[in-house]
Design a protein around this motif. Structure first.
Motif, mmCIF file in Angstrom:
data_model
loop_
_atom_site.group_PDB
_atom_site.id
_atom_site.type_symbol
_atom_site.label_atom_id
_atom_site.label_comp_id
_atom_site.label_asym_id
_atom_site.label_seq_id
_atom_site.Cartn_x
_atom_site.Cartn_y
_atom_site.Cartn_z
ATOM 1 N N HIS A 37 -10.236 32.408 19.964
ATOM 2 C CA HIS A 37 -11.015 31.988 18.791
ATOM 3 C C HIS A 37 -12.117 33.003 18.491
ATOM 4 O O HIS A 37 -12.379 33.330 17.319
ATOM 5 C CB HIS A 37 -11.617 30.606 19.049
ATOM 6 C CG HIS A 37 -12.249 29.989 17.848
ATOM 7 N ND1 HIS A 37 -11.625 29.905 16.621
ATOM 8 C CD2 HIS A 37 -13.480 29.417 17.680
ATOM 9 C CE1 HIS A 37 -12.426 29.321 15.750
ATOM 10 N NE2 HIS A 37 -13.556 29.011 16.361
ATOM 11 N N GLY A 38 -12.733 33.541 19.539
ATOM 12 C CA GLY A 38 -13.738 34.577 19.347
ATOM 13 C C GLY A 38 -13.133 35.908 18.956
ATOM 14 O O GLY A 38 -13.631 36.608 18.075
ATOM 15 N N ARG A 43 -11.974 36.358 15.068
ATOM 16 C CA ARG A 43 -12.896 36.018 13.980
ATOM 17 C C ARG A 43 -12.854 37.013 12.820
ATOM 18 O O ARG A 43 -13.096 36.630 11.666
ATOM 19 C CB ARG A 43 -14.321 35.895 14.522
ATOM 20 C CG ARG A 43 -14.539 34.646 15.360
ATOM 21 C CD ARG A 43 -16.007 34.383 15.624
ATOM 22 N NE ARG A 43 -16.207 33.210 16.474
ATOM 23 C CZ ARG A 43 -16.178 31.956 16.059
ATOM 24 N NH1 ARG A 43 -15.954 31.718 14.774
ATOM 25 N NH2 ARG A 43 -16.364 30.945 16.893
ATOM 26 N N HIS A 44 -12.598 38.263 13.113
ATOM 27 C CA HIS A 44 -12.580 39.265 12.041
ATOM 28 C C HIS A 44 -11.193 39.385 11.401
ATOM 29 O O HIS A 44 -10.986 40.216 10.516
ATOM 30 C CB HIS A 44 -13.005 40.627 12.593
ATOM 31 C CG HIS A 44 -12.001 41.243 13.520
ATOM 32 N ND1 HIS A 44 -11.838 40.822 14.824
ATOM 33 C CD2 HIS A 44 -11.096 42.246 13.326
ATOM 34 C CE1 HIS A 44 -10.885 41.542 15.403
ATOM 35 N NE2 HIS A 44 -10.424 42.405 14.511
ATOM 36 N N THR A 45 -10.215 38.580 11.840
ATOM 37 C CA THR A 45 -8.862 38.605 11.277
ATOM 38 C C THR A 45 -8.670 37.403 10.346
ATOM 39 O O THR A 45 -9.554 36.578 10.172
ATOM 40 C CB THR A 45 -7.798 38.547 12.388
ATOM 41 O OG1 THR A 45 -7.742 37.222 12.942
ATOM 42 C CG2 THR A 45 -8.113 39.546 13.503
ATOM 43 N N GLY A 63 -6.795 34.993 11.095
ATOM 44 C CA GLY A 63 -6.596 33.840 11.943
ATOM 45 C C GLY A 63 -5.134 33.558 12.221
ATOM 46 O O GLY A 63 -4.231 34.181 11.641
ATOM 47 N N GLY A 117 -9.705 31.468 15.227
ATOM 48 C CA GLY A 117 -10.453 32.560 14.625
ATOM 49 C C GLY A 117 -11.321 32.122 13.465
ATOM 50 O O GLY A 117 -12.207 32.865 13.036
ATOM 51 N N HIS A 118 -11.077 30.914 12.937
ATOM 52 C CA HIS A 118 -11.838 30.440 11.773
ATOM 53 C C HIS A 118 -12.432 29.053 12.003
ATOM 54 O O HIS A 118 -13.643 28.922 12.099
ATOM 55 C CB HIS A 118 -10.956 30.476 10.521
ATOM 56 C CG HIS A 118 -10.676 31.873 10.055
ATOM 57 N ND1 HIS A 118 -11.469 32.532 9.153
ATOM 58 C CD2 HIS A 118 -9.705 32.746 10.414
ATOM 59 C CE1 HIS A 118 -10.997 33.761 8.956
ATOM 60 N NE2 HIS A 118 -9.921 33.911 9.712
ATOM 61 N N HIS A 119 -11.612 28.033 12.078
ATOM 62 C CA HIS A 119 -12.185 26.712 12.326
ATOM 63 C C HIS A 119 -11.301 25.937 13.310
ATOM 64 O O HIS A 119 -10.115 25.724 13.068
ATOM 65 C CB HIS A 119 -12.379 25.918 11.028
ATOM 66 C CG HIS A 119 -11.135 25.805 10.177
ATOM 67 N ND1 HIS A 119 -10.192 24.818 10.348
ATOM 68 C CD2 HIS A 119 -10.708 26.568 9.150
ATOM 69 C CE1 HIS A 119 -9.238 24.968 9.461
ATOM 70 N NE2 HIS A 119 -9.520 26.011 8.715
#
Length: 338
Positions: free
Chosen positions: A213-214, A217-219, A221, A265-267
């Motif tokens: 998940h961390g 984050r810049h992808t 998801g 990566g997002h929620h």
């Protein structure tokens, strides 16, 4: 991975070239590369002669070797033993193709149902040949058998799906990731999820999803499922976020795993693991939404006893949607260690 459609004789040469390329990439010497080329040629020729059309899938194996998987929906074989015998033919040919494959391969297996088609598996490994799927042996340390297919949607050069497995004595750690959308952006997210597992091969599923998940984050998801199979404790631990399907098949009944809503990566609202008992006959199937979910392994008599790659191949052949990236990952206890 290569996926070569085989509908007519000119495509046999393309299959042969792909096998040579993949074998050299896998580090096989000239002799073993030649065996790989012959296996691909015979398998593709059989598809043209006996099934009219089909697919030849090839991928590298861990270590020096390649896997070839020939899939068709042709007439199938009623008497497989006869078909393996040199000189037996239903088309007036010399009848040596299937027998040659079994002699050249380090390991082979086959599943065929009259009227429904055939799936043929062959491994070519460095210095190994003439090895059928091993018969069960008592007293062996249990190990896991893996079968996988990962292929991009039509029109894309790269798959937005990815998978990986980390095998240790008595334990397997598995991941399937489906990057949001398609193409390179989806592939970046899915590959990053896989890299987390590669970097932490002893991690627990929930902890690994937290790390992913961390990392993502810049992808854009991804949907991800991480599974641990612990043969010592006879337990499966599943943790998933998004629409990766997971099903554990036992003698009792299929047990579907439920993933949490969200996009890694997002929620992600929560990451929760689910445990289920593992048995020597159990089969774990993970797949992305590129595979239709209406499959039923019980509709294929005897398929559960075949190699995991054949199970993955048959499900891919019969249930791929054809309009999305698709990944099928099958895990079972190795045939020789049940």
């Amino acid at each position: 991975m290569f996926c070569i459609p085989i509908t007519e004789h000119s495509q046999v040469a393309a299959a042969r070239r792909a096998a040579i390329h993949l074998a050299r990439q896998a580090g096989l010497n000239d002799t073993d590369t030649g065996r790989a080329a012959l296996v691909a040629t015979e398998a593709a020729t059989n598809l043209v002669k006996h099934a009219s059309s089909g697919q030849l899938l090839m991928r590298s194996l861990d270590g020096a070797g390649i896997e070839l998987l020939a899939l068709d929906r042709g007439p199938g074989m009623r008497f497989i033993g006869e078909c393996l015998r040199d000189g037996y033919s239903t088309t007036g040919s010399l009848g040596i193709g299937l027998g040659a494959i079994t002699r050249l391969a380090a390991m082979w297996d086959i599943y065929s149902v009259p009227g429904k088609g055939t799936a043929l598996l062959a491994w070519v490994r460095e210095g190994q040949r003439s090895g059928a799927l091993p018969a069960p042996e008592s007293g062996r340390v249990p190990t896991l058998e893996i079968g996988a297919i990962c292929w991009p949607m039509p029109g894309e050069d790269v798959s937005g799906d990815a998978w990986a497995c980390e095998l240790r004595p008595g334990r397997g750690l598995l991941v399937v990731a489906d990057g949001l959308g398609h193409g390179p952006g989806a592939a970046e997210a899915a590959q990053l999820a896989v890299q987390v597992v590669r970097a932490h091969p002893t991690g627990e599923p929930t902890a690994l999803l937290g790390l992913m998940h961390g990392a993502l984050r810049h992808t854009r998801g991804a949907a991800v499922a991480v599974v641990e199979v612990d043969l010592g404790r006879q337990q499966v631990t599943f943790a998933g976020v998004g629409n990766i399907a997971g099903t554990l098949i036992t003698a009792a009944k299929p047990h579907p795993f439920i993933s949490q809503n969200g996009i890694v990566g997002h929620h992600v609202r929560k990451i929760q693991a689910v445990n289920a008992p593992w048995t020597a006959e159990a089969i774990l199937i993970l797949h992305s939404d590129g595979l239709a979910g209406r499959w039923n392994l019980g509709a294929y008599p005897g398929l559960n006893t075949r190699h995991a790659s054949l199970i993955a191949g048959v499900l891919y052949r019969d249930f791929t949607r054809g309009r999305d990236d698709v990944t099928v990952l099958v895990v079972k206890q190795q045939s020789g260690s049940r």
